[in-house]
Design a protein around this motif. Structure first.
Motif, mmCIF file in Angstrom:
data_model
loop_
_atom_site.group_PDB
_atom_site.id
_atom_site.type_symbol
_atom_site.label_atom_id
_atom_site.label_comp_id
_atom_site.label_asym_id
_atom_site.label_seq_id
_atom_site.Cartn_x
_atom_site.Cartn_y
_atom_site.Cartn_z
ATOM 1 N N LEU A 13 0.855 -1.189 0.000
ATOM 2 C CA LEU A 13 0.000 0.000 0.000
ATOM 3 C C LEU A 13 0.892 1.240 0.000
ATOM 4 N N LEU A 14 1.319 1.619 -1.200
ATOM 5 C CA LEU A 14 2.236 2.733 -1.372
ATOM 6 C C LEU A 14 1.488 4.065 -1.270
ATOM 7 N N PRO A 15 2.201 5.179 -1.046
ATOM 8 C CA PRO A 15 1.544 6.486 -0.981
ATOM 9 C C PRO A 15 0.645 6.730 -2.195
ATOM 10 N N GLY A 16 -0.584 7.168 -1.903
ATOM 11 C CA GLY A 16 -1.571 7.428 -2.939
ATOM 12 C C GLY A 16 -2.415 6.221 -3.300
ATOM 13 N N GLU A 17 -2.093 5.064 -2.736
ATOM 14 C CA GLU A 17 -2.843 3.849 -3.040
ATOM 15 C C GLU A 17 -3.849 3.540 -1.944
ATOM 16 N N SER A 18 -4.817 2.690 -2.287
ATOM 17 C CA SER A 18 -5.858 2.312 -1.333
ATOM 18 C C SER A 18 -6.157 0.826 -1.446
ATOM 19 N N ALA A 19 -6.807 0.318 -0.422
ATOM 20 C CA ALA A 19 -7.245 -1.081 -0.393
ATOM 21 C C ALA A 19 -8.537 -1.137 0.401
ATOM 22 N N VAL A 30 -9.062 1.804 3.132
ATOM 23 C CA VAL A 30 -7.817 2.209 3.789
ATOM 24 C C VAL A 30 -6.935 2.865 2.740
ATOM 25 N N VAL A 31 -6.424 4.058 3.070
ATOM 26 C CA VAL A 31 -5.652 4.850 2.121
ATOM 27 C C VAL A 31 -4.325 5.265 2.745
ATOM 28 N N ASN A 32 -3.270 5.199 1.950
ATOM 29 C CA ASN A 32 -1.956 5.702 2.351
ATOM 30 C C ASN A 32 -1.808 7.095 1.761
ATOM 31 N N LEU A 33 -1.817 8.099 2.633
ATOM 32 C CA LEU A 33 -1.621 9.491 2.213
ATOM 33 C C LEU A 33 -0.237 9.929 2.664
ATOM 34 N N ASP A 34 0.721 9.839 1.775
ATOM 35 C CA ASP A 34 2.101 10.253 2.063
ATOM 36 C C ASP A 34 2.659 9.591 3.313
ATOM 37 N N GLY A 35 2.403 8.300 3.467
ATOM 38 C CA GLY A 35 2.948 7.554 4.595
ATOM 39 C C GLY A 35 2.068 7.518 5.829
ATOM 40 N N ILE A 56 -9.012 9.471 -5.610
ATOM 41 C CA ILE A 56 -8.430 9.999 -4.380
ATOM 42 C C ILE A 56 -7.450 11.085 -4.788
ATOM 43 N N ASP A 57 -7.650 12.278 -4.217
ATOM 44 C CA ASP A 57 -6.807 13.411 -4.578
ATOM 45 C C ASP A 57 -6.709 14.368 -3.405
ATOM 46 N N GLY A 58 -5.497 14.695 -3.006
ATOM 47 C CA GLY A 58 -5.285 15.684 -1.953
ATOM 48 C C GLY A 58 -5.945 15.342 -0.636
ATOM 49 N N GLY A 59 -5.987 14.077 -0.276
ATOM 50 C CA GLY A 59 -6.594 13.681 0.992
ATOM 51 C C GLY A 59 -8.102 13.576 0.943
ATOM 52 N N GLN A 60 -8.667 13.628 -0.259
ATOM 53 C CA GLN A 60 -10.112 13.523 -0.430
ATOM 54 C C GLN A 60 -10.441 12.362 -1.352
ATOM 55 N N VAL A 61 -11.624 11.821 -1.170
ATOM 56 C CA VAL A 61 -12.138 10.808 -2.087
ATOM 57 C C VAL A 61 -13.462 11.324 -2.627
ATOM 58 N N ASP A 71 -13.339 14.109 3.235
ATOM 59 C CA ASP A 71 -11.975 14.217 3.732
ATOM 60 C C ASP A 71 -11.600 12.870 4.337
ATOM 61 N N LEU A 72 -10.547 12.252 3.833
ATOM 62 C CA LEU A 72 -10.142 10.932 4.316
ATOM 63 C C LEU A 72 -9.544 10.985 5.718
ATOM 64 N N ARG A 73 -9.053 12.140 6.142
ATOM 65 C CA ARG A 73 -8.460 12.265 7.478
ATOM 66 C C ARG A 73 -9.522 12.387 8.569
ATOM 67 N N THR A 74 -10.630 13.078 8.233
ATOM 68 C CA THR A 74 -11.651 13.357 9.247
ATOM 69 C C THR A 74 -12.982 12.661 8.987
ATOM 70 N N GLY A 75 -13.212 12.241 7.744
ATOM 71 C CA GLY A 75 -14.495 11.665 7.365
ATOM 72 C C GLY A 75 -15.525 12.709 6.963
ATOM 73 N N GLU A 76 -15.203 13.983 7.124
ATOM 74 C CA GLU A 76 -16.138 15.080 6.876
ATOM 75 C C GLU A 76 -16.630 15.097 5.429
ATOM 76 N N ALA A 77 -17.932 15.326 5.253
ATOM 77 C CA ALA A 77 -18.501 15.541 3.922
ATOM 78 C C ALA A 77 -18.126 16.955 3.492
#
Length: 104
Positions: A13-19, A30-35, A56-61, A71-77
């Motif tokens: 699961l490299l940076p920018g990839e998801s599973a 699950v997403v790897n955002l720059d480690g 997935i772009d800039g921490g968003q899906v 926002d993938l970090r917070t879940g916020e719509a």
């Protein structure tokens, strides 16, 4: 508490990839955002559609069905048509693997 579910090896699961992992009936994206690893429910809160199908772009899906973004970090719509956040889940790195669980 639920048991941890193995997602994959950290090297897979490299940076920018998801599973996607399954904890019972719950799909977890699950997403790897720059480690840094983040996990959210793989379901748009606007309609029951998998977020993992979106870009997935800039921490968003973005949900490909109607364009809602989260926002993938917070879940916020972040924009309509979704107004409710997606549930977030814990992630741990252990034994060379990525793990998550539905801790609701």
């Amino acid at each position: 508490m639920n048991d941890w579910v193995r997602v994959c090896a950290t090297s897979e699961l490299l940076p920018g990839e998801s599973a996607v992992a399954w904890d019972g009936d719950t799909p977890i994206l699950v997403v790897n955002l720059d480690g840094e690893f983040y996990a959210v429910e793989d379901k748009c809160t606007h309609e029951d559609f998998e977020l993992s199908a979106g870009a997935i772009d800039g921490g968003q899906v973005e949900c490909t069905l109607h364009g809602a973004r989260f926002d993938l970090r917070t879940g916020e719509a972040l924009c309509p048509p979704a107004y409710s956040p997606v549930p977030r889940f814990p992630v741990k790195l252990e034994g060379g693997a990525v793990w998550t669980r539905d801790d609701r």
